[in-house]
Design an enzyme around this catalytic site. Structure first.
Site, mmCIF file in Angstrom:
data_model
loop_
_atom_site.group_PDB
_atom_site.id
_atom_site.type_symbol
_atom_site.label_atom_id
_atom_site.label_comp_id
_atom_site.label_asym_id
_atom_site.label_seq_id
_atom_site.Cartn_x
_atom_site.Cartn_y
_atom_site.Cartn_z
ATOM 1 N NE ARG A 29 13.583 46.335 6.707
ATOM 2 C CZ ARG A 29 13.537 47.016 5.221
ATOM 3 N NH1 ARG A 29 14.364 47.342 4.180
ATOM 4 N NH2 ARG A 29 12.065 46.940 4.988
ATOM 5 C CG HIS A 75 12.078 38.941 8.682
ATOM 6 N ND1 HIS A 75 11.602 39.958 9.994
ATOM 7 C CD2 HIS A 75 12.894 39.493 7.545
ATOM 8 C CE1 HIS A 75 12.690 41.190 9.480
ATOM 9 N NE2 HIS A 75 13.436 40.016 8.262
ATOM 10 C CE1 TYR A 119 21.773 19.894 -2.880
ATOM 11 C CE2 TYR A 119 22.784 23.220 -3.033
ATOM 12 C CZ TYR A 119 22.015 21.882 -3.633
ATOM 13 O OH TYR A 119 21.949 21.729 -5.372
#
Length: 451
Positions: A29, A75, A119
């Site tokens: 991570r 993931h 968007y």
């Protein structure tokens, strides 16, 4: 049915589980790999975008599509964390060399947040192609994804030393990393110098210091820079860039054109306004944010007799127009062990990775050439004995067995001959096969000598 109960000390159970969690956080991570400079989430994003064929020449795709693919295949974490990572890879004020090309609202240096991923659209940048170059030529290892449905690369081939080029920051368990971005040409010069002379210790003759995407001026002694790169730990003092602009009647104003890295312009202006109201900036008459595409903060002094250096010193002292950027080159080395490395060690690890990648790429190409030459040799036998081949195919019940016995062909060569189209049975095709065979033979010799 009786169940057995194993009793263990709470301390041992806690230590064991916390260690597993810490290692997972460090390796999967928070810490980047020294070879490609990426954390798993960034690597998975780039690989997923490559799989979606989002190269710089193709059209854009919705970020929601990319994030969905990354979550579903590679993931299994929160979508916002993945989208935030993707956005930072696209922001020109966050990444020295953006890995993602964005379309839509990806936030601003003022600290405005990005639009929702439904968007915005994205595709890979040209720089990202350098990270992925050769990935389909057996240059890196792949491993199963979390549910073993797909495979993903353990590391990217990375033609460039991305760990230093783009820098990174992360907080793991018991350790952290903070690496500033650098100029890629300086890094390449240093890498070439290391290849020619591995005994070089001071690489600051090539890498002068960090190179931040938002600019600014490095105000640090040569000794401190050398020490920071030699140990992998240190800090760099970074100031805003400014110049004096003369007005009429001896008046002047100060124009700030670059601000320190990771400083939000909006917060900086608000801090200056608060200090102004509190009368802690007695040398300043007014200031205005007149930025458009470029940064332009205009500071007007109270008197023309005040030196601009004194005005800026007061701002450097009280605001984030001067910061310290900490260097802690903590990354996973080539053996996946987290440690703090010097500049030389980071570049040597990158060069070692490139050596492995190049060698594997050449071996992959050599394997292809050997297979292709084997096929071409079979096809040449077919062209030399074309009439006999046609007779065997027409008259024999098992033409493959007869051909193998007659010319000592392999099963693969026989299949290639039997799969030939009629239109390829022309003289020109034989010439092309001989030309290809000759070219591949020369390439094979060169590859074998190099290897």
């Amino acid at each position: 049915m009786a169940h057995s109960v194993n009793q263990i000390k709470f301390q041992h159970a806690l230590e064991e589980r916390y260690l597993a969690y810490a290692l997972s956080t460090i390796k999967s991570r928070s810490l980047p790999d020294v070879r490609d400079g990426l954390k798993p989430v960034h690597r998975r994003l780039l690989y997923a975008m490559m799989q979606l064929k989002l190269d710089p020449k193709s059209g854009f795709k919705k970020c929601a599509r990319v994030v969905g693919d990354v979550i579903g295949k590679y993931h299994p974490h929160g979508e916002l964390a993945i989208y935030d990572a993707m956005v930072r890879m696209a922001q020109e004020f966050s990444s020295r060399y953006p890995l993602v090309e964005g379309q839509g609202n990806f936030g601003s240096i003022d600290g405005d947040s990005q639009a929702a991923m439904r968007y915005t659209e994205a595709r890979l940048s040209s720089y990202a192609l350098f990270m992925l170059e050769g990935i389909e030529e057996d240059t890196v290892d792949f491993h199963d994804t979390y549910d073993a449905s797909y495979t993903e690369p353990s590391v990217l081939p990375a033609v460039v030393p991305n760990l230093l080029a783009n820098g990174t920051e992360g907080i793991a368990v018991g350790m952290a990393t903070s690496i500033p971005p650098h100029n890629i040409i300086e890094l390449m010069d240093a890498s070439i110098a290391l290849l020619k002379d591995p005994s070089i210790d001071d690489l600051t003759q090539y890498v002068k210091g960090p190179d931040f995407p938002t600019g600014g001026i490095l105000v640090e002694t040569k000794e401190n820079i050398i020490s920071a790169y030699a140990t992998g730990k240190g800090s760099f003092r970074l100031r805003a860039k400014w110049h004096k602009e003369d007005l009429t009647h001896g008046q002047y104003q100060i124009i700030i054109t670059e601000i320190p890295y990771q400083i939000q312009k909006k917060s900086l202006i608000e801090k200056m306004a608060d200090l102004f109201v509190e009368k802690k900036l007695p040398l300043i008459e007014t200031f205005q944010d007149m930025s458009a595409e470029d940064i332009r903060i205009v500071v007007t002094p109270k008197s023309r007799s005040v030196k601009p250096e004194h005005v800026m010193e007061s701002l450097f002292k009280l605001t984030d127009l001067e910061i310290r950027f900490h260097l802690n080159m903590n990354a996973l080395d080539n053996k996946q062990v987290p440690r703090v490395m010097s500049l030389k060690e980071v570049l040597k690890s990158f060069l070692s990775h490139r050596y492995d990648v190049t060698k594997r790429k050449m071996e992959h190409r050599l394997s292809y050439i050997n297979n292709r030459l084997h096929l071409l040799e079979g096809l040449l036998i077919a062209y030399i004995n074309l009439d006999e081949i046609i007779r065997i195919i027409r008259e024999e019940e098992d033409p493959k067995a007869v051909m193998i016995a007659r010319w000592s062909l392999s099963d693969t060569q026989c299949e290639a001959i039997l799969n030939m189209r009629l239109r390829s049975l022309k003289r020109l095709e034989e010439v092309e096969i001989k030309t290809e065979h000759s070219g591949l033979s020369k390439e094979k010799d060169l590859l074998e000598k190099t290897l």
